[in-house]
Design an enzyme around this catalytic site. Structure first.
Site, mmCIF file in Angstrom:
data_model
loop_
_atom_site.group_PDB
_atom_site.id
_atom_site.type_symbol
_atom_site.label_atom_id
_atom_site.label_comp_id
_atom_site.label_asym_id
_atom_site.label_seq_id
_atom_site.Cartn_x
_atom_site.Cartn_y
_atom_site.Cartn_z
ATOM 1 N N GLU A 198 -5.000 2.217 -4.062
ATOM 2 C CA GLU A 198 -3.536 2.331 -4.068
ATOM 3 C C GLU A 198 -2.898 1.072 -3.484
ATOM 4 O O GLU A 198 -1.804 1.088 -2.977
ATOM 5 C CB GLU A 198 -3.083 3.598 -3.320
ATOM 6 C CG GLU A 198 -3.327 3.592 -1.816
ATOM 7 C CD GLU A 198 -4.661 4.213 -1.409
ATOM 8 O OE1 GLU A 198 -5.629 4.128 -2.184
ATOM 9 O OE2 GLU A 198 -4.726 4.752 -0.287
ATOM 10 N N ASP A 238 0.855 -1.183 0.000
ATOM 11 C CA ASP A 238 0.000 0.000 0.000
ATOM 12 C C ASP A 238 0.893 1.236 0.000
ATOM 13 O O ASP A 238 1.805 1.359 0.823
ATOM 14 C CB ASP A 238 -0.890 -0.034 1.250
ATOM 15 C CG ASP A 238 -1.985 1.011 1.188
ATOM 16 O OD1 ASP A 238 -3.038 0.728 0.585
ATOM 17 O OD2 ASP A 238 -1.772 2.114 1.717
ATOM 18 N N ASP A 275 -2.931 9.230 -10.474
ATOM 19 C CA ASP A 275 -2.928 8.147 -11.460
ATOM 20 C C ASP A 275 -1.516 7.886 -11.992
ATOM 21 O O ASP A 275 -1.130 6.740 -12.216
ATOM 22 C CB ASP A 275 -3.842 8.492 -12.649
ATOM 23 C CG ASP A 275 -5.311 8.276 -12.298
ATOM 24 O OD1 ASP A 275 -5.575 7.899 -11.140
ATOM 25 O OD2 ASP A 275 -6.156 8.478 -13.178
ATOM 26 N N ASN A 282 -1.829 12.444 -3.938
ATOM 27 C CA ASN A 282 -2.925 12.993 -4.739
ATOM 28 C C ASN A 282 -2.855 14.508 -4.813
ATOM 29 O O ASN A 282 -3.035 15.106 -5.874
ATOM 30 C CB ASN A 282 -4.271 12.584 -4.132
ATOM 31 C CG ASN A 282 -4.798 11.313 -4.753
ATOM 32 O OD1 ASN A 282 -4.396 10.959 -5.860
ATOM 33 N ND2 ASN A 282 -5.674 10.625 -4.062
#
Ligand SMILES: [Mg+2]
Length: 321
Positions: free
Chosen positions: A240, A197, A214, A205
């Site tokens: 994620e 993770d 992305d 972000n």
């Protein structure tokens, strides 16, 4: 015997189009006939080459599969029927269409040729415009079949791949994991699993702005693909969250691999619109326990619990169940 040489390829481009000229290989042991067909095809805008016998035809077709083969039947050595069958057995030329161009005019010959899978059959002496039309029709069919095959394989890939990263999607990953577990039980071979993770994904972000991380996920997928071993399977498990199936891997080897992945992610500089960013990842490892014989879900749950400990222990580290 001489090697087939291609003409028209570099010099001739279709008027107004970027499309390359279609390549037609002529396998014909009568030189005059071969050259005549070649001239006809070139005048019609095709790239053409003559192979002066079945052996040459075979090696030329395999070296660089043409779009279409015009094939004589009566040749010394291997006849056209055998050559066509041979080409159908080869992976590279399985879908290369063949038109027989032959003096064998009996109905039984024609039927035999078409039964072997030839797309068409032209009897010598042939009428030039008719031969050209048949070539054109065969190439049109080939183009639409190629397009269908391409679309089919794209669909198959789409159903299994995560559209953002190209990794196995969750469904495909779970199928793989079930298969790997069954295989590991049968072979009495250890199987491990990693859950990963990205740390502080919210900040990532924010860094990437409207693109919402992305790019980071795509780059993360690339790092994973390059760091794991060839037999390992990488999937995107959730937002994620990534997971890796590690066959023939005990818990020590799994932790070792996890550490390598963790270090590779830490060392990677993630490119984004705002510059470059260091990202870290937390990893949980678990080995499948054949005695407990719990399923794929339970194995992942244990890896996930280890991942949770890695997060709790400060992130950017590896923990095992
Ligand atoms: Mg002949």
């Amino acid at each position: 015997m001489y090697a087939a040489t291609w003409s028209n390829e570099a010099t001739h481009s279709r008027i107004g189009g970027q499309e390359r000229p279609r390549r037609v290989l002529i396998v014909e042991d009568d030189e005059a006939v071969g050259e005549m067909i070649r001239a006809v095809l070139e005048r019609s805008g095709y790239a053409a080459a003559v192979a002066d016998g079945p052996e040459n035809g075979l090696s030329e077709a395999l070296a660089q599969p043409p779009d279409l083969i015009l094939m004589d039947i009566m040749m010394s050595g291997m006849d056209g029927y055998n050559l066509a069958q041979r080409l159908q057995r080869e992976e590279r030329t399985r879908y290369t269409p063949v038109i027989f161009v032959t003096a064998l005019a009996k109905t039984s010959d024609v039927v035999h040729g078409l039964d072997l899978g030839a797309v068409d059959y032209v009897v010598k002496p042939f009428i030039v415009p008719e031969l050209v039309s048949r070539v054109k029709a065969a190439l049109r069919l080939k183009a639409s079949q190629d397009e269908l095959r391409r679309a089919n394989s794209e669909l198959a890939a789409l159903a299994l791949a995560d559209s953002l990263t190209g990794l196995h999607n969750r469904r495909s990953f779970m199928e793989r994991l079930e298969q790997s577990i069954a295989y590991s039980i049968r072979r009495r071979d250890p199987l491990s699993c990693l859950m990963l993770d990205l740390d502080h994904f919210k900040e990532i972000n924010d860094f990437y702005g409207h693109q919402k991380g992305d790019i980071a996920l795509q780059q993360m997928a690339g790092v994973l693909r390059h760091t794991v071993r060839i037999a390992d399977t990488v999937g995107r498990y959730g937002g994620e969250e990534f997971a890796v199936i590690c066959p023939s891997t005990d818990i020590h080897a799994a932790v070792h691999l996890a550490e390598r992945v963790r270090a590779a992610v830490e060392a990677h500089r993630f490119d984004g619109p705002e510059g470059r960013l260091s990202i870290t990842v937390s990893v949980g490892c678990a080995v499948y326990d054949p005695v407990l014989n719990t399923g794929a879900e339970a194995l992942l749950a244990r890896a996930d619990a280890a991942l949770y400990r890695a997060k709790r222990d400060g992130r950017n580290c590896v923990r095992s169940a």
